[in-house]
Design a protein around this motif. Structure first.
Motif, PDB file in Angstrom:
ATOM      1  N   ILE A 109       0.877  -1.174   0.000  1.00  0.00           N
ATOM      2  CA  ILE A 109       0.000   0.000   0.000  1.00  0.00           C
ATOM      3  C   ILE A 109       0.910   1.218   0.000  1.00  0.00           C
ATOM      4  CG2 ILE A 109      -1.687   1.364   1.278  1.00  0.00           C
ATOM      5  CD1 ILE A 109      -2.733  -1.256   2.485  1.00  0.00           C
ATOM      6  N   VAL A 134      -1.686  -1.770  -3.996  1.00  0.00           N
ATOM      7  CA  VAL A 134      -2.640  -0.665  -4.000  1.00  0.00           C
ATOM      8  C   VAL A 134      -1.862   0.648  -4.004  1.00  0.00           C
ATOM      9  CG1 VAL A 134      -4.467   0.539  -2.746  1.00  0.00           C
ATOM     10  CG2 VAL A 134      -4.423  -1.974  -2.784  1.00  0.00           C
ATOM     11  N   THR A 136      -2.593   4.271  -3.749  1.00  0.00           N
ATOM     12  CA  THR A 136      -3.798   4.944  -3.271  1.00  0.00           C
ATOM     13  C   THR A 136      -4.249   6.082  -4.174  1.00  0.00           C
ATOM     14  OG1 THR A 136      -2.545   6.465  -1.834  1.00  0.00           O
ATOM     15  CG2 THR A 136      -3.236   4.353  -0.880  1.00  0.00           C
ATOM     16  N   PRO A 149      -7.507   1.728   1.910  1.00  0.00           N
ATOM     17  CA  PRO A 149      -6.583   0.835   1.202  1.00  0.00           C
ATOM     18  C   PRO A 149      -6.349  -0.485   1.927  1.00  0.00           C
ATOM     19  CG  PRO A 149      -5.377   2.638   2.222  1.00  0.00           C
ATOM     20  CD  PRO A 149      -6.832   2.980   2.336  1.00  0.00           C
ATOM     21  N   MET A 152      -9.256  -2.607   1.165  1.00  0.00           N
ATOM     22  CA  MET A 152      -9.155  -3.100  -0.208  1.00  0.00           C
ATOM     23  C   MET A 152      -8.277  -4.351  -0.265  1.00  0.00           C
ATOM     24  SD  MET A 152      -8.751   0.460  -2.338  1.00  0.00           S
ATOM     25  CE  MET A 152      -8.491  -0.377  -3.895  1.00  0.00           C
TER      26      MET A 152
END
Length: 221
Positions: A109, A134, A136, A149, A152
């Motif tokens: 992330i 991810v 963001t 995130p 997710m």
């Protein structure tokens, strides 16, 4: 038992300074080609300002000092278009291999400009070895410290619960807030270099553990 290890990117898996220097070099080359400036001189100026004042106003200062008829936005574009040569920290490579060997899922992330972050990810070959990534900036309202995130990643992991994940980052002002709110374990990596190594988290938002080498995480698996 940890079933998923989630990493921050910059200054967690590699030294972000190497990207910054590469991108600054590209901007210096652009200015040298367009305005006949000395490449080494202007790159040296960039680095001097970076070391003394940070990244915020480097291009503004240089445009004013050299009397360059160029927009800051153009230099930012050149900076962001950089396709750098980067390498993972040694402990990053080792831990990722350990996770693969133990069939533990991995994710990243990362905040930051989408183009820049994806270029870094590609340069480090992380898109080939990490299960889920991810960035963001690709999603509205997903920047850290939001829980979005992290949620997710959980959705993409198909059933791995938050308390079976550990998030590793370096920035105590935002890395551990969203992760902690949804019940993930958290670890702060403190390295010899990085913008956030000396910063402190707000009370109640500290990481669960502090490490100085990513391979310390292997003890928690």
């Amino acid at each position: 038992m940890i079933k998923c290890v989630i990493f921050d990117l910059d200054d967690t898996l590699y030294n972000e300074r190497t990207y910054v220097e590469s991108a600054m070099h590209n901007v210096a080359e652009y200015l040298s080609d367009k305005f006949g400036l000395n490449n080494r001189e202007i790159y040296g100026k960039f680095i001097k300002i970076l070391d003394s004042e940070g990244r915020g106003h480097i291009f503004d200062v240089c445009i004013a000092e050299y009397g360059i008829d160029e927009k800051v936005s153009k230099l930012v574009q050149v900076y962001r278009d950089t396709k750098p040569q980067l390498k993972l920290y040694e402990d990053s490579s080792k831990l990722i291999q350990v996770l693969k060997d133990r069939h533990i899922k991995t994710a990243i992330i990362t905040d930051g400009c989408s183009k820049v972050q994806h270029n870094k990810i590609t340069a480090l070959n992380l898109d080939k070895i990490i299960d889920e990534i991810v960035v963001t900036d690709d999603y509205e309202g997903a920047a850290k410290p939001s829980t979005v995130p992290y949620e997710m990643v959980l959705l993409r992991m198909h059933g791995i619960e938050a308390d079976k994940c550990i998030y590793i980052g370096d920035n105590p002002t935002k890395d551990f807030i969203g992760a902690g709110k949804i019940g993930m374990q958290t670890a702060r990596i403190i390295r010899n270099a990085g913008d956030y190594m000396k910063q402190q988290a707000e009370e109640g938002f500290e990481a669960d553990i502090t490490i100085h080498d990513l391979m310390e995480i292997a003890d928690y698996l």
